[in-house]
Every structure is written in structure tokens, then in C-alpha cells.
Motif scaffolding. Sequence first.
Motif, PDB file in Angstrom:
ATOM      1  N   UNK A   1     -17.463   7.792  -6.521  1.00 25.55           N
ATOM      2  CA  UNK A   1     -16.934   8.990  -7.175  1.00 25.55           C
ATOM      3  C   UNK A   1     -15.760   8.623  -8.076  1.00 25.55           C
ATOM      4  N   UNK A   2     -14.872   7.786  -7.567  1.00 24.87           N
ATOM      5  CA  UNK A   2     -13.747   7.337  -8.397  1.00 24.87           C
ATOM      6  C   UNK A   2     -14.227   6.577  -9.623  1.00 24.87           C
ATOM      7  N   UNK A   3     -15.237   5.742  -9.438  1.00 25.43           N
ATOM      8  CA  UNK A   3     -15.758   4.968 -10.562  1.00 25.43           C
ATOM      9  C   UNK A   3     -16.371   5.884 -11.618  1.00 25.43           C
ATOM     10  N   UNK A   4     -17.154   6.881 -11.170  1.00 24.90           N
ATOM     11  CA  UNK A   4     -17.761   7.815 -12.114  1.00 24.90           C
ATOM     12  C   UNK A   4     -16.698   8.643 -12.827  1.00 24.90           C
ATOM     13  N   UNK A   5     -15.728   9.124 -12.054  1.00 31.01           N
ATOM     14  CA  UNK A   5     -14.656   9.948 -12.609  1.00 31.01           C
ATOM     15  C   UNK A   5     -13.859   9.184 -13.665  1.00 31.01           C
TER      16      UNK A   5
ATOM     17  N   UNK B   1     -11.055   0.697  -4.109  1.00 31.54           N
ATOM     18  CA  UNK B   1     -11.680   2.014  -3.956  1.00 31.54           C
ATOM     19  C   UNK B   1     -11.695   2.798  -5.266  1.00 31.54           C
ATOM     20  N   UNK B   2     -11.024   2.297  -6.282  1.00 35.03           N
ATOM     21  CA  UNK B   2     -11.061   2.963  -7.577  1.00 35.03           C
ATOM     22  C   UNK B   2     -10.024   4.033  -7.786  1.00 35.03           C
ATOM     23  N   UNK B   3      -9.078   4.158  -6.865  1.00 38.05           N
ATOM     24  CA  UNK B   3      -8.005   5.125  -7.082  1.00 38.05           C
ATOM     25  C   UNK B   3      -7.127   4.689  -8.246  1.00 38.05           C
ATOM     26  N   UNK B   4      -6.459   5.668  -8.843  1.00 40.19           N
ATOM     27  CA  UNK B   4      -5.509   5.358  -9.912  1.00 40.19           C
ATOM     28  C   UNK B   4      -4.073   5.347  -9.402  1.00 40.19           C
ATOM     29  N   UNK B   5      -3.811   6.065  -8.311  1.00 41.30           N
ATOM     30  CA  UNK B   5      -2.456   6.179  -7.783  1.00 41.30           C
ATOM     31  C   UNK B   5      -2.469   6.166  -6.254  1.00 41.30           C
ATOM     32  N   UNK B   6      -1.399   5.657  -5.691  1.00 40.53           N
ATOM     33  CA  UNK B   6      -1.102   5.808  -4.272  1.00 40.53           C
ATOM     34  C   UNK B   6       0.068   6.776  -4.161  1.00 40.53           C
ATOM     35  N   UNK B   7      -0.111   7.822  -3.366  1.00 44.58           N
ATOM     36  CA  UNK B   7       0.995   8.751  -3.118  1.00 44.58           C
ATOM     37  C   UNK B   7       1.485   8.554  -1.693  1.00 44.58           C
TER      38      UNK B   7
ATOM     39  N   UNK C   1       0.807  -3.133  17.455  1.00 40.15           N
ATOM     40  CA  UNK C   1       1.161  -1.730  17.248  1.00 40.15           C
ATOM     41  C   UNK C   1       2.347  -1.520  16.328  1.00 40.15           C
ATOM     42  N   UNK C   2       2.996  -2.597  15.903  1.00 34.57           N
ATOM     43  CA  UNK C   2       4.148  -2.465  15.018  1.00 34.57           C
ATOM     44  C   UNK C   2       3.755  -2.105  13.596  1.00 34.57           C
ATOM     45  N   UNK C   3       4.733  -1.669  12.826  1.00 36.81           N
ATOM     46  CA  UNK C   3       4.480  -1.284  11.440  1.00 36.81           C
ATOM     47  C   UNK C   3       4.206  -2.503  10.577  1.00 36.81           C
ATOM     48  N   UNK C   4       3.375  -2.323   9.565  1.00 38.09           N
ATOM     49  CA  UNK C   4       3.265  -3.312   8.502  1.00 38.09           C
ATOM     50  C   UNK C   4       4.533  -3.243   7.645  1.00 38.09           C
ATOM     51  N   UNK C   5       4.922  -4.363   7.100  1.00 42.34           N
ATOM     52  CA  UNK C   5       6.080  -4.400   6.199  1.00 42.34           C
ATOM     53  C   UNK C   5       5.647  -3.982   4.793  1.00 42.34           C
ATOM     54  N   UNK C   6       6.630  -3.723   3.944  1.00 42.32           N
ATOM     55  CA  UNK C   6       6.311  -3.421   2.543  1.00 42.32           C
ATOM     56  C   UNK C   6       5.481  -4.556   1.932  1.00 42.32           C
ATOM     57  N   UNK C   7       5.809  -5.802   2.268  1.00 40.57           N
ATOM     58  CA  UNK C   7       5.069  -6.931   1.705  1.00 40.57           C
ATOM     59  C   UNK C   7       3.644  -6.976   2.250  1.00 40.57           C
ATOM     60  N   UNK C   8       3.459  -6.690   3.528  1.00 45.74           N
ATOM     61  CA  UNK C   8       2.107  -6.664   4.085  1.00 45.74           C
ATOM     62  C   UNK C   8       1.298  -5.512   3.511  1.00 45.74           C
ATOM     63  N   UNK C   9       1.958  -4.393   3.272  1.00 43.45           N
ATOM     64  CA  UNK C   9       1.272  -3.263   2.637  1.00 43.45           C
ATOM     65  C   UNK C   9       0.875  -3.606   1.206  1.00 43.45           C
ATOM     66  N   UNK C  10       1.727  -4.376   0.528  1.00 45.81           N
ATOM     67  CA  UNK C  10       1.370  -4.842  -0.818  1.00 45.81           C
ATOM     68  C   UNK C  10       0.140  -5.729  -0.765  1.00 45.81           C
ATOM     69  N   UNK C  11      -0.005  -6.504   0.304  1.00 43.46           N
ATOM     70  CA  UNK C  11      -1.140  -7.417   0.435  1.00 43.46           C
ATOM     71  C   UNK C  11      -2.410  -6.711   0.902  1.00 43.46           C
ATOM     72  N   UNK C  12      -2.284  -5.591   1.611  1.00 45.11           N
ATOM     73  CA  UNK C  12      -3.451  -4.948   2.207  1.00 45.11           C
ATOM     74  C   UNK C  12      -3.770  -3.589   1.593  1.00 45.11           C
ATOM     75  N   UNK C  13      -2.774  -2.695   1.531  1.00 41.95           N
ATOM     76  CA  UNK C  13      -3.017  -1.355   1.012  1.00 41.95           C
ATOM     77  C   UNK C  13      -3.314  -1.374  -0.487  1.00 41.95           C
ATOM     78  N   UNK C  14      -2.551  -2.134  -1.235  1.00 37.52           N
ATOM     79  CA  UNK C  14      -2.720  -2.135  -2.697  1.00 37.52           C
ATOM     80  C   UNK C  14      -4.122  -2.584  -3.101  1.00 37.52           C
ATOM     81  N   UNK C  15      -4.623  -3.744  -2.633  1.00 38.48           N
ATOM     82  CA  UNK C  15      -5.984  -4.123  -3.045  1.00 38.48           C
ATOM     83  C   UNK C  15      -7.048  -3.173  -2.521  1.00 38.48           C
ATOM     84  N   UNK C  16      -6.828  -2.584  -1.352  1.00 38.53           N
ATOM     85  CA  UNK C  16      -7.807  -1.621  -0.827  1.00 38.53           C
ATOM     86  C   UNK C  16      -7.905  -0.409  -1.749  1.00 38.53           C
ATOM     87  N   UNK C  17      -6.758   0.172  -2.095  1.00 38.77           N
ATOM     88  CA  UNK C  17      -6.777   1.352  -2.958  1.00 38.77           C
ATOM     89  C   UNK C  17      -7.338   1.021  -4.332  1.00 38.77           C
ATOM     90  N   UNK C  18      -7.013  -0.167  -4.850  1.00 36.40           N
ATOM     91  CA  UNK C  18      -7.544  -0.567  -6.148  1.00 36.40           C
ATOM     92  C   UNK C  18      -9.052  -0.761  -6.076  1.00 36.40           C
TER      93      UNK C  18
END
Length: 729
Positions: free
Chosen positions: A607-611, A282-288, A263-280
Amino acid sequence: MSKEDWQADGRDVEAIVSGRHSNAFSVLGLHDIAGTWVLRAFIPHAESVTAFKLDGAELGRLTPRHPAGFFEGKVPLDRRQPIRYLARNAGGEWTVFDPYSFGPVLGPMDDYYIGEGSHLRLFDKLGAHEMEFEGIHGTHFAVWAPNAQRVSVVGPWNEWDGRRHPMRNRNGIWEVFIPVLGTGTLYKYEIIGPNGQVMPLKADPFARQAELRPRTASVVPDPTPFTWTDQKYMEERAARDWRRTPMSIYEVHLGSWRRQPDGGFLSYDQLAEQLVPYAADMGYTHIELLPISEHPYDPSWGYQPTGLYAPTARFGDPAGFARFVDAAHEAGLGVILDWVPAHFPTDEHGLSHFDGTALYEHADPRQGFHPDWNTAIYNFGRQEVSSFLTNNALYWFDAFHIDGLRVDAVASMLYLDYSRQPGEWVPNKHGGNQNLEAVAFLQRVNEEVYRQFPGAFMIAEESTSWPGVSAPVYTGGLGFGFKWNMGFMNDTLRFMSREAIHRRYHHGDMTFGLVYAFSENFVLPISHDEVVHGKGSLLTKMPGDDWQKFANMRAYLAFMWGHPGKKLLFMGQEFAQREEWSEDGALDWWLLDAPAHEGMRRLVADLNAAYRSLPALHECDCEPDGFEWLIGNDQANSVLAWVRKAPGADPVLVISNFTPVPRSGYKVPMPQTGRWVERLNTDAGWYAGGNTGNQGAVIAYAVEGQHWPAEAEIYLPPLATLFLKFEAA
């Protein structure tokens, strides 16, 4: 020379040991008195004190003057220099370096530009900075508190005793260099206000690191420069015109995107390992990111920050956040931060009545108190406050290479009567309700960001019809690059929430946005605000049984991706999270085991890929030349169709059927004859739809006497949106 001539005045000694002296540097440290160097020190608990030069040469034993620990004596020196003391008592001995034997770190040019309000690197001067100074390693502290009688740096290293390290006052900026202190040192400021009251200990407004809540001390950050690897990304970014570039934004609350197994938070480094490749992927251009500036209260989601310069310690240290941004850039993703310059919480360790006066906020509650959020409103007309906020924006771009700031609650800044009744607000000098000082501040910060950081951008969350939000300052605009289109979000979600049989009576909710779609550079936002506080998730807003809910949501998202404007979707909605979002736990990732949810995720990725791959869908997002209605008035069937265009690119037809009735042979005017390929169909089996469509393509035939030169008969699946791309004549 008599003893009385060189010794400190008794009143000064009493003021030092009681912590009430307003100018400790005039008493403590080295002083040339009629050609004789005199040394004075205040070292609580010491019974004897011997002074030394840095090279180890002994200067002599000082004379005790006050039992609280005040010592003084004449020393054989020929110039000012840093001093070291050896203090002793019955329990042992310890070394003390004298902070009052050092000259000031800030110089006259700093004084000038700070006083003028034009200093654009305040974050290099104010706050805590570890450094080498006059031959000794230590930390320089500086803070703005113009109305204070005395300001001291306190921490566990001096027993939080405000008598020990009072600061030097330089025109309202208090500073002191304290030897030995460095990375990881906890500190706050103890301030005596103008009326002699001791304020609650204050965190550093310019602190670049802070303790993990519920603790609130500031932290001296590691001064080691971060080694960036994003040079290529930054060079490419500098050449981009984001109005004509794909911008598909994944809005994320870092604390609840995903969690540790415990239940603890992911660290910035874990987010770099998990969130970044997921968003990429998925075809997003930015994470806000929802605000990551330090904040004491988790359910505020960061929108009530107390440490504007400090990445929150919930996920790690500032270097960890820098690694996250660097990883995002390596994956081709930009990083946008939500930024809150509109107001601040009144937690006692924060900015509220910082020096005993309304310093950062307005004193008049009609101007300085926010009735919606019980927060304080910045005094934008005070040049030091404007500089504090402007420098904060520049700091995130400079120190962390972020790509954009989305400025929260701009409407509350622009209107003096925002959420106020008559008599509860103060008109401007012209008698109007426009906050002219906030306008000037926003124009200034936007101009500086665009001037200093090529390729960066600013986004306004502004919910009114204020003109020229995304127009340049030189034309009278606010100078933002983009504005959230709250009208699009409200109108279209209201339409989508209705049962299909009633939609024919509310057709204008889906078309009205095109009346003003190009009046600003818009971002179409389905944000966290739409899936919280009882509003339910995006899926639960949709009417009908479960199949219809998914079909409606797929059709709606494709409608949005085909609509002019940049795209933003809050986390979890890309796979149709069922539960309303809560910051208390992670998203329901297990839902992806169900075909309907996985189908939604696949759709958003496509949709992201088409856009991104079809210039017609993004190059003229902000220009009327890129859009033309084909069918805008078929209320009876709740069908909408338009064509998206871009210079030198194949046009794309977008057509939506917002009823559960399939329509075969539906005639659609077309901009040119030939084969149109079905680039995307939200009813495809791949997305867990009904798998009906047009066998991959339709043919547009020439017609005579019509507004459009061609026409095609298209099969419209129920509750579906199609993208048809022109392929060949």
C-alpha cells in the motif's frame, strides 16, 4: 579606612550564611569600596581561606567573619577579575573558584528581548550552558523565577546546599556562572518563594538533558556540536509541498516497539539500526514518535512531560537522539515528534508553582487545572510562557533537525469550557468559550516554525469542527499544515466493527467523510488511542471468524490508503497485532511467522509503495479535484468505488466490497475506456487472501447515455479492496 567601612554589614552576613539573602552578588565576590578592592566569600567547612589570581599570584589570606564559613578581606587589585581560593580545614585543603567575581553572561539585549517576549533563541540563553567565560571553563545557569526571593543552583558538587551558589536576579531571570562545572553535572534549583517558603527542588525548565527516572535532576549537556550528515535531505525537504507529496506515517512508542532480550529498552542507536531500516523497508515516509520529552511516569507514554527540552534518558543521551534522526534522514525518512504544550503534570520537581506562585499555569483552577488528566494548564496569555513553549518547538527543529511536530490535545487548548460544566470555566473578554490566548499562541508558534524551517510542518490533533485549523494565519486560520481527521477514524471504525449483514444500514459512515474531506489538510489517523484502554487491537475490532477479521482489516486499510488524506498507522497494526497495545512490553513480532500476519505486513508495504509511486493517490490528497465518486450509494451490497486523479497522471480506481459475498460481473462506471491494471488486490494470496481477482486487468468499454463515458465488469472478491490503474486506451 576603618574596619567598619569596608566590612560587610552583619545583617548581610547572617542572611548569606542562612541562605536568605536576595542579592548575594551585592555581598559576595569583589567590591570596589572607596577605591579599595574587598573580597568576600562563603565557603562552608573552611577554617582558613587564601585568595589567588588566576595567574597564581597570591592576594592574601581572608579574615573569618562567621564560623559557618564567611570570609572577607582587602586585596591588592587594580581591576575586577576571576578569583581562586585555597580553602583549608583539619581534613585537608581544596580549591574553590569564586562565581561572584565574574560579571553577568546575559546582556542588555537579552534583557530587552526576553522582557518583550520576542526572544526566539531562549534555549541558547536559559538553562545550563557549558562555556569559556572570562578565561575560565565552567557552566552558566539561568532560570526565570520573577517572584522568588532567592534562587540557587544545587547539586552533589555543593552538597545540595542552597546557601552556596545563589544567583543574580536580572528582571526575574536569575543567572550565575559557576567555574569548573561541565558536562554531566547534576543540578536543580532551590527556590525561596515570595512568602519565604523553600520550594521543593526544581528541575530546570530549559534543561536539555535529564537523569533517568525515577531520579529527576537536570544534567549539564555536552556542548560539542553534533556533526550532521543530512544536508542533502534537508535541502530536498525545503523544496517540498507536503500537501502534494506522499506522507505515510508510522506511529511509534519507542519503549515498546521492540525490547532487549532481557526486557530492557533499545537505545537511540539500536533504534537507528533496527527501527529506521524497518520503517524504510515498509515504505513509510515518516516515523512519528510518541512524546520523547523527559517524563517521570512510563504509563503516561510521555504525554505528561516535565522536561520539554530534554530527550528522555530512557534511550540514551541527546547526541544519541540526534544520531537517530540523522540515520532516519539518511534512509529518506522524516521524524515527527508528538508535542504537548496543552498541559503539564504537577510533580513537585516540575513547573507547578515554580517560584512559589502560579507562574507557568493559571492561578484560577477554572482556567489552570485540567479535570481530565489532573494536570496544570499553561497560561498562554503570559508572554514568558508563550515564549517558553514557542522556543521549545523551535528548539526541536533547530537542534535535532526534526521534520514536524504533531501537537497533542489542541481541542483542550482552544475551548475554555473543554470538559467543564457551566460555572466551572471563565469566559473570554467577549463572553465566549474560545481561548483567545491559546489561539494567539498556536498562530505564533506555527508562523515561526514555517518561517524558520522550510519544509517542516505542524500537525494538529484537533477533534472538533473548529474552522481553519490548517488554514494560514493571515486568513484567520490557526496556521497548522495538517489536522488529524478524527471523524474519519471514528466513522469508519464504527462501520467496520459491524457484522457485514448490518453494514447496509450504516453506509453513510463510510461516505460522510467526503462531505468535509477537503475542508482541512487531513491526516487519516489509526493511532495508539484506538488500540488501548480496552479498545482492543485493530484486528479484534473486525467482525467474523479469523479469516474474515483479516480480510476485513486488509480491505479497510486499502480503503484508507485509497481515500484522500495523508496516512498514519500505529505500530503493530501493520502486521495485525492481536493483543491490545501495552507500553509494558514489545510488540508480538513472533506473529510474523504466521502467513496471515506476514500477509498483512506485505499488504501495508505494498500500500505504501502504491501510494508513493502513483501520483493520483497522493498529489491531490487535500484537493477536491483529485477525487470523484463512481459508486457511493450501493448500500445493499456495501460497495464503494471512486477515482483518484492528479494532473498529468494516470487515474486510479479504488473499489471496496465490504461483504463476504464475492460479486462477479459487477458493473462499475469508468472515467475512460481502455485497459485498467489491477495494481493491488487485498484478496491476493500474497497477502494470505483467497487469491481471487481479475487476472491482472479489466477492460472498460464505451457506453452511451450514461454519466460516465465507460463501464467495466469487475470481479469483486469478498471483503476486499482493489486498486485499478489506467494503463492504455
